[in-house]
Design an enzyme around this catalytic site. Structure first.
Site, short mmCIF file in Angstrom:
data_model
loop_
_atom_site.label_atom_id
_atom_site.label_comp_id
_atom_site.label_asym_id
_atom_site.label_seq_id
_atom_site.Cartn_x
_atom_site.Cartn_y
_atom_site.Cartn_z
N HIS A 48 -24.27 -42.47 -6.44
CA HIS A 48 -23.95 -41.31 -7.29
C HIS A 48 -23.48 -41.72 -8.69
CE1 HIS A 48 -23.27 -38.70 -3.44
NE2 HIS A 48 -24.54 -38.84 -3.75
N ASN A 101 -12.87 -43.26 10.53
CA ASN A 101 -12.50 -42.02 9.87
C ASN A 101 -11.27 -41.42 10.56
OD1 ASN A 101 -13.79 -40.54 7.61
ND2 ASN A 101 -13.67 -38.80 8.99
N PRO A 102 -10.35 -40.82 9.79
CA PRO A 102 -9.18 -40.23 10.44
C PRO A 102 -9.53 -39.05 11.35
CG PRO A 102 -8.82 -40.48 8.08
CD PRO A 102 -10.28 -40.74 8.33
N ASN A 113 -18.98 -43.04 -3.72
CA ASN A 113 -17.84 -42.89 -4.63
C ASN A 113 -18.24 -43.26 -6.07
OD1 ASN A 113 -16.50 -42.24 -2.32
ND2 ASN A 113 -15.65 -44.29 -2.04
N GLY A 163 -14.92 -43.09 5.94
CA GLY A 163 -14.38 -42.17 4.94
C GLY A 163 -15.34 -41.12 4.46
N CYS A 173 -31.20 -41.41 -26.58
CA CYS A 173 -31.64 -42.80 -26.74
C CYS A 173 -31.23 -43.63 -25.53
CB CYS A 173 -31.09 -43.38 -28.05
SG CYS A 173 -29.33 -43.82 -27.99
N ASP A 197 -15.89 -43.93 -8.51
CA ASP A 197 -14.72 -44.45 -9.21
C ASP A 197 -14.83 -45.92 -9.61
OD1 ASP A 197 -14.07 -45.85 -6.70
OD2 ASP A 197 -13.52 -43.86 -6.01
N CYS A 223 -26.59 -41.94 -23.12
CA CYS A 223 -27.04 -40.98 -24.13
C CYS A 223 -28.15 -40.12 -23.55
CB CYS A 223 -27.53 -41.71 -25.37
SG CYS A 223 -28.03 -40.58 -26.68
N ALA A 242 -9.39 -46.62 6.73
CA ALA A 242 -10.19 -47.82 6.44
C ALA A 242 -9.28 -48.96 5.98
CB ALA A 242 -11.23 -47.51 5.37
ZN LIG Z 1 -28.05 -42.05 -28.46
#
Ligand SMILES: [Zn+2]
Length: 257
Positions: free
Chosen positions: A125, A224-225, A108, A198, A136, A110, A133, A242
């Site tokens: 992830h 898991n469902p 996830n 999940g 830089c 989030d 950037c 969960a």
């Molecule tokens: Zn930069």
């Protein structure tokens, strides 16, 4: 099995557990109201729309049309910044406090595990509320104000080049340092028990730690469902949310003799 309460043999196992590896996917975020952008319960019922979203969140689109990628990222980030950790996130914090060793691998983006207070984690992830950037070393966070003002590609405050989201886009490699940690935590010294929730575990690096544990005879649990390809490979496959099952797992771990 349909979930009512933890099977007695699982409770007995958890009462003797000192190290746990947990893997979470979109289903855990969905319980906080975060929609996934494809698949079951996804943001788009229309499959073509889902495909366009995946395309927007890809490395080639970021290179050719970063504003398009940022349009979708901004949508996901606005949804994320309003979300709050749910009982599943909180139960994982309690598990970490109870155990001698705890590691969380999450797909996830989030940041809700971190917000809840989980410490030892690999967000494989990345995090949709972070930016970096493309030129830089700048690395920053997106605030509510940033997101309200965001149209197109945000600029680096240090060098004015385009910022990119600090997430792994489709077609990009996973970050090497995180892959190394995943190997250290799940392969070199595998946790006693592995719990996955999940996720339908379509990515091999998500399914493999579970399969490895199962092959080595370690206790494995799935929450898991719906059934997934892992359901008949784990020792306990629990059908349910969960947010309902994790607190009971945390309680069983805390009752350690
Ligand atoms: Zn930069």
């Amino acid at each position: 099995m349909t979930f009512r309460q933890l099977p007695p043999d699982l409770v007995a196992t958890l009462r003797e557990t000192v190290s746990l590896g947990v893997i979470t996917g979109a289903g855990v975020s969905a319980e906080s109201g975060i929609q996934t952008y494809r698949g079951q319960g996804g943001l788009y019922d229309d499959e073509a729309e889902g495909d366009r979203t995946v395309e927007a969140l890809s490395a080639p689109t970021l290179a050719a049309d970063p504003d398009r990628t940022w349009g979708v990222v901004a949508h996901l980030a606005r949804q994320t910044i309003q979300a709050k950790p749910n009982p599943a996130h909180q139960a994982l914090v309690a598990m970490e406090a109870t155990l001698e060793r705890f590691i969380l691998l999450t797909q996830n983006v989030d940041g809700l595990h971190r917000l809840a207070g989980t410490r030892n984690m690999i967000d494989i992830h990345g995090d949709v509320l972070e930016t970096r950037c493309s030129s830089c070393a700048f690395h920053g966070d997106l605030s509510v104000e940033d997101l309200q003002a965001l149209t197109g590609t945000p600029r680096c405050p240090q060098c004015a080049c385009g910022l990119r989201p600090h997430v792994v886009l489709f077609g990009e490699m996973l970050p090497e340092a995180k892959i190394r940690r995943l190997h250290e935590e799940f392969y070199e010294r595998p946790p006693e028990v592995v719990l996955i929730a999940g996720t339908s575990a379509i990515f091999p690096y998500i399914a493999e730690p579970v399969l490895l544990a199962a092959q080595a005879g370690h206790p494995t649990i799935e929450v898991n469902p719906e059934p997934t390809p892992l359901s008949d490979r784990v020792r306990w496959s629990l059908r349910g949310k969960a947010g309902e099952i994790f607190p009971q797992i945390a309680a069983a771990l805390a009752s350690r003799a």
